[in-house]
Write an enzyme that holds these catalytic residues in place. Structure first.
Site, mmCIF file in Angstrom:
data_model
loop_
_atom_site.group_PDB
_atom_site.id
_atom_site.type_symbol
_atom_site.label_atom_id
_atom_site.label_comp_id
_atom_site.label_asym_id
_atom_site.label_seq_id
_atom_site.Cartn_x
_atom_site.Cartn_y
_atom_site.Cartn_z
ATOM 1 C CB ILE A 252 -0.982 0.033 1.222
ATOM 2 C CG1 ILE A 252 -1.959 -1.139 1.191
ATOM 3 C CG2 ILE A 252 -1.798 1.381 1.202
ATOM 4 C CD1 ILE A 252 -2.647 -1.733 2.348
ATOM 5 N NE ARG B 39 -5.567 -2.918 11.849
ATOM 6 C CZ ARG B 39 -5.800 -2.973 10.776
ATOM 7 N NH1 ARG B 39 -6.045 -1.950 9.797
ATOM 8 N NH2 ARG B 39 -6.241 -4.263 10.037
ATOM 9 C CD GLU C 56 -10.414 1.497 14.200
ATOM 10 O OE1 GLU C 56 -9.565 2.673 13.793
ATOM 11 O OE2 GLU C 56 -10.892 0.841 13.405
ATOM 12 C CG HIS D 123 -10.860 0.947 9.933
ATOM 13 N ND1 HIS D 123 -10.330 0.442 10.989
ATOM 14 C CD2 HIS D 123 -10.246 0.534 8.907
ATOM 15 C CE1 HIS D 123 -9.430 -0.270 10.576
ATOM 16 N NE2 HIS D 123 -9.257 -0.475 9.415
ATOM 17 C CB ILE D 124 -14.147 3.875 4.840
ATOM 18 C CG1 ILE D 124 -13.647 5.451 4.744
ATOM 19 C CG2 ILE D 124 -15.538 3.768 5.690
ATOM 20 C CD1 ILE D 124 -14.376 6.519 4.301
HETATM 21 C C1 8YV Z 1 -10.533 -3.887 7.181
HETATM 22 C C2 8YV Z 1 -8.196 -2.930 7.061
HETATM 23 O O1 8YV Z 1 -11.643 -3.516 6.545
HETATM 24 O O2 8YV Z 1 -7.537 -4.785 5.805
HETATM 25 C C3 8YV Z 1 -7.159 -4.279 6.661
HETATM 26 O O3 8YV Z 1 -6.191 -4.273 7.135
HETATM 27 O O4 8YV Z 1 -7.683 -2.127 8.003
HETATM 28 C C4 8YV Z 1 -9.545 -3.014 6.468
HETATM 29 O O5 8YV Z 1 -9.493 -3.189 5.035
HETATM 30 C C5 8YV Z 1 -10.539 -3.909 8.414
HETATM 31 O O6 8YV Z 1 -9.417 -4.122 8.915
HETATM 32 C C6 8YV Z 1 -11.606 -4.768 9.208
HETATM 33 O O7 8YV Z 1 -11.396 -5.889 9.233
#
Ligand code: 8YV
Length: 337
Positions: free
Chosen positions: A169, A250, A279, A297-298
């Site tokens: 990412i 996170r 959160e 968290h989207i």
């Molecule tokens: C998730 C994320 O939707 O994949 C990850 O690590 O942060 C998000 O895409 C989230 O963690 C819910 O499980």
């Protein structure tokens, strides 16, 4: 929770748990092969409910909301696999899962571009004060166009973006930055290969140099105990007063209380946060800040990508229950034993 067992003939299908709501088509597909105990209410299971549910199944689909540790696994004698619908897996105590002989899987790759897009969107919204401007307009404060008395932001083009955590990412964000003519610097546990550095136009620097020189700091590193409060008051003090800070990694990577104080005191220009300590609670002092963009968290939340994440988690679960190696297995030693 509902179970879909055939009421007339006792089911011989393996039992699985689906701990959070998923797309109906995905659930229907699972029900063809499994006896599914599914929590479509989406109300997060308590640790006791999770422990009991895991004691009754061979496999489970979970998300970051489910903490999988020795206690959750203590009665799970038939459990073979837990498939996280998430690339981050800080909700897993991997050594405890390995000790219990449970395969752990996650969902890498399928969300990389969607999440990098969002990181960039949050960066743009933060640097150019988009949500603050919207509140201004909605609040009836926009009475005239002005050269100086409008929300003036910070440029992205030809600025320096500093990325902490240069996995898939992070590299996606770097490549987007190149399109904006940005200089890309990064800090990571390890250096990228020369080829990957070249593809991202990125230069490795120390964390301190990154914090001192970046105009925009973007956090994309996984949460571990070692990464707790990677950014706190001392790190913020190194940043430029004109800098922005973006957290799509996170909660817990940033000391949210220290950040709120820095934003209120104008120590940095602005912050964009998609993740928070504790959160869905948000630090009350962050909510008071004007110079912040908040999101729930989207980063991976497009329909296409969430479907791909669910599909990959199902693929992992099905492979494990068929005795095959799941494509995104985290604790390989469980498969080989
Ligand atoms: C998730 C994320 O939707 O994949 C990850 O690590 O942060 C998000 O895409 C989230 O963690 C819910 O499980």
């Amino acid at each position: 929770m509902t179970t879909q067992a055939n009421p007339t003939f006792p089911s011989t299908k393996p039992k699985i748990l689906v701990a959070r709501a998923i797309f109906p088509e995905a659930l229907a597909k699972l029900e063809e092969s499994f006896e599914v105990c599914s929590n479509q209410s989406d109300k997060i299971l308590t640790p006791e409910e999770l422990q009991k549910a895991l004691s009754e199944v061979e496999g489970a689909l979970v998300a970051g909301s489910e903490r999988i540790d020795a206690s959750a696994l203590s009665q799970a004698t038939n459990l073979k696999v837990i498939a996280n619908i998430s690339v981050g897996y800080n909700n897993f105590d991997v050594p405890a899962m390995t000790a219990a002989g449970v395969m752990a899987t996650n969902t890498p790759d399928v969300l990389t571009d969607t999440t990098a897009d969002f990181g960039f969107a949050l960066l743009m919204a933060t640097a150019r004060r988009i949500t603050e401007s919207e509140h201004w307009v909605r609040g009836g404060k926009w009475d005239q166009w002005s050269i100086v008395n409008n929300p003036l932001g910070m440029d992205l083009h030809h600025s320096t973006v500093g990325i902490i955590g240069m996995g898939r990412i992070g590299q996606g964000i770097a490549k987007r930055g190149l399109g904006f003519g940005m200089k890309v610097i990064y800090h990571n546990r390890s250096h990228l290969s020369d080829a990957d550095e070249q593809a991202c136009g990125a230069t490795y620097v120390s964390k301190e140099e990154l914090l001192r020189t970046a105009d925009h700091v973007v956090l994309v590193l996984p949460y571990t105990t070692q990464n707790h409060h990677t950014i706190g008051a001392p790190e913020i003090a190194l940043m430029k007063p004109t800098a922005t800070l973006i957290n799509i990694a996170r909660g817990g990577i940033v000391d949210d209380g220290a950040l709120a104080q820095a934003l209120q005191e104008g120590k940095i220009f602005a912050a964009g946060l998609d993740v928070f300590e504790g959160e869905p609670q948000v630090h009350p002092e962050l909510l008071k800040c004007r110079n912040i963009v908040l999101a729930p968290h989207i980063a991976s939340a497009t329909e296409k990508t969430r479907r791909a994440m669910v599909d990959l988690a199902i693929e992992n679960l099905c492979a494990a229950l068929a005795g095959k190696r799941p494509p995104s297995l985290i604790n390989a030693e469980v498969f080989s034993t």
